[in-house]
Scaffold this active site. Sequence first.
Site, PDB file in Angstrom:
ATOM      1  N   GLY A  77      29.209   2.593  30.094  1.00 39.48           N
ATOM      2  CA  GLY A  77      29.364   1.250  30.653  1.00 39.48           C
ATOM      3  C   GLY A  77      30.664   0.615  30.192  1.00 39.48           C
TER       4      GLY A  77
ATOM      5  CD  GLU B  99      27.475  19.376  34.874  1.00 40.68           C
ATOM      6  OE1 GLU B  99      27.980  18.440  35.527  1.00 40.68           O
ATOM      7  OE2 GLU B  99      26.804  19.169  33.840  1.00 40.68           O
TER       8      GLU B  99
ATOM      9  CG  HIS C  64      28.136  16.939  40.423  1.00 43.79           C
ATOM     10  ND1 HIS C  64      27.849  16.877  39.078  1.00 43.79           N
ATOM     11  CD2 HIS C  64      29.483  17.074  40.507  1.00 43.79           C
ATOM     12  CE1 HIS C  64      28.967  16.980  38.381  1.00 43.79           C
ATOM     13  NE2 HIS C  64      29.974  17.087  39.234  1.00 43.79           N
ATOM     14  CG  ASN C  65      24.442  16.484  37.007  1.00 42.02           C
ATOM     15  OD1 ASN C  65      25.499  16.132  37.499  1.00 42.02           O
ATOM     16  ND2 ASN C  65      23.925  15.893  35.951  1.00 42.02           N
TER      17      ASN C  65
ATOM     18  CE  LYS D  99      26.836  13.217  38.051  1.00 37.31           C
ATOM     19  NZ  LYS D  99      26.027  13.187  36.913  1.00 37.31           N
TER      20      LYS D  99
ATOM     21  CB  VAL E  38      20.532   0.574  30.766  1.00 37.55           C
ATOM     22  CG1 VAL E  38      21.301  -0.714  30.531  1.00 37.55           C
ATOM     23  CG2 VAL E  38      19.628   0.438  31.983  1.00 37.55           C
TER      24      VAL E  38
ATOM     25  CB  SER F 242      30.419  13.356  38.018  1.00 34.65           C
ATOM     26  OG  SER F 242      30.669  14.517  37.241  1.00 34.65           O
ATOM     27  N   GLY F 243      31.921  12.800  35.329  1.00 31.27           N
ATOM     28  CA  GLY F 243      33.183  12.948  34.616  1.00 31.27           C
ATOM     29  C   GLY F 243      33.075  12.586  33.153  1.00 31.27           C
TER      30      GLY F 243
HETATM   31  C1  6PG Z   1      28.689  14.605  34.724  1.00 38.70           C
HETATM   32  C2  6PG Z   1      27.691  15.376  33.946  1.00 38.70           C
HETATM   33  C3  6PG Z   1      26.809  14.453  33.151  1.00 38.70           C
HETATM   34  C4  6PG Z   1      26.076  15.162  32.042  1.00 38.70           C
HETATM   35  C5  6PG Z   1      24.871  15.889  32.568  1.00 38.70           C
HETATM   36  C6  6PG Z   1      24.600  17.236  31.974  1.00 38.70           C
HETATM   37  O1  6PG Z   1      28.693  14.812  35.931  1.00 38.70           O
HETATM   38  O2  6PG Z   1      29.448  13.840  34.159  1.00 38.70           O
HETATM   39  O3  6PG Z   1      26.917  16.139  34.803  1.00 38.70           O
HETATM   40  O4  6PG Z   1      25.987  13.792  34.030  1.00 38.70           O
HETATM   41  O5  6PG Z   1      26.928  15.925  31.284  1.00 38.70           O
HETATM   42  O6  6PG Z   1      23.811  15.023  32.321  1.00 38.70           O
HETATM   43  O7  6PG Z   1      23.729  17.152  30.932  1.00 38.70           O
HETATM   44  P1  6PG Z   1      22.712  18.292  30.489  1.00 38.70           P
HETATM   45  O8  6PG Z   1      23.464  19.580  30.424  1.00 38.70           O
HETATM   46  O9  6PG Z   1      22.289  17.817  29.132  1.00 38.70           O
HETATM   47  O10 6PG Z   1      21.569  18.308  31.440  1.00 38.70           O
END
Ligand code: 6PG
Length: 476
Positions: free
Chosen positions: A14, A189, A185-186, A182, A74, A128-129
């Site tokens: 934040g 990731e 996206h994760n 999002k 939050v 994200s980021g």
């Molecule tokens: C992002 C990340 C961020 C965080 C994830 C991963 O896009 O900035 O994805 O949201 O790093 O929550 O966390 P975990 O690996 O603990 O699930």
Amino acid sequence: KKASIGVTGLAVMGRNLARNLARHGHTVALHNRSEARTRTLVEQFGDEGDFIPAYSAQEFVNALERPRQIVIMVQAGGPTDAVIEEFAPLLEPGDVIVDAGNAHFADTRRREAALRERGLHFVGTGVSGGEEGALNGPSIMPGGSKESYESLGPLFEDISAKVDGDPCCTHIGADGAGHFVKMVHNGIEYADMQLIAESFDLLRGAAGYSPAETADVFSTWNTGRLESYLIEITAEVLKHVDGSGKPFVDIVEDAAEQKGTGRWTVQIGLDLGVPISGIAEAVFARSLSGSKPLRAAARGLAGPARTPLKGAALETFADDVEQALYASKVVAYAQGFNQIQAGATEYGWDIDLGAVASIWRGGCIIRAKFLNDITAAYAEDPALPTLLTAGAFRKAVEDAQDSWRSVISTAVQLGIPTPGFSTALAYYDGLRADRLPAALVQGQRDFFGAHTYRRVDREGSFHTLWATDSRDEVGA
Ligand code: 6PG
């Protein structure tokens, strides 16, 4: 002077979003449950721009110009609901509440509907980021009404990362669309990280590279088609030598943790019936890594010796792994984009997949050169059924497939687990198959449960009378 936007919840994400907004010339109202954080922010960073600190909810709301725009940063879940309830009664129709945390999109849909009833806009937005992105330019994925984006969009586009001058922020779609995207996206990731980790394991286990040597391989890959933030930081991590003199990767406990967004992606993938096996394997691989008693019990189980490769196989191995990684990555992204497509259909969102790929090019954790090709693929055919059939990817995966298969064979022979690579290839082979053994599964279902089947040569549902000697077929 009033603030054009306010941020409540001034922990690091934040605080950094607020500073980013102020650095771009926007007047930002600040609020936090405990006053200390607000004061510290103003003391430490007050000279970065115009802040209006507020020490009560009412003061905060009064500091904002209309329509008021409040960004909540939050913890997801109960704390988010509590903050919404604190502010919603003080707002007026047309005002906008933004949840920039990692909320579950179903919660966002619920909150949006409830606040719409009260005349307020609720925007669930993916950001994200990490901390660095929040401060210097994140990738931003706002959902909510089109109308809310009219006032919010310019601010968010202003503070987002830029690639070739394009902001890494676009209106994703109604209600929970931003948080859904999002979430995917994760998930991607997770899959990408797992594939990179498997590549490292193979380079070390099959080719006998030291961590430092693997770092060089990743650095080289980062100059080619795999160029991405995750490959770049992988090289950094692998290069790092701990204070004890050992490679950092050898002193870290090999149990990968997760906060839950990857798991959500898989849960929703199951609900939507979308095979996102790459993301699922990545989540399961983290779970397996963290299953300490199970792993301890299994430690003595038989397996082949990890005899390093020699000769020609060794020489081409790093290149082969690059091909396997690239092809598996295409599969993981293809699956993720299919999940977004399925979510859009299920929830009635009008999501531009090419625009999603485009805003992921900068600011976010999966930012990569490769996303340009995804944007181009959807520009050419917005109804593309899978990225695997898009011209550029079809050819690249075709060219990679021999290496891909050979790397997985090597992994199997040496007993190196490659769930990500293997499931990606199985998905590819499954999709392109003329016939799948699903026909047999249908036969089994019909045998034990009279569940019926369809025929390739006639319309309708059929059931075979398996208990009779004649095994007559009846239309159902
Ligand atoms: C992002 C990340 C961020 C965080 C994830 C991963 O896009 O900035 O994805 O949201 O790093 O929550 O966390 P975990 O690996 O603990 O699930």
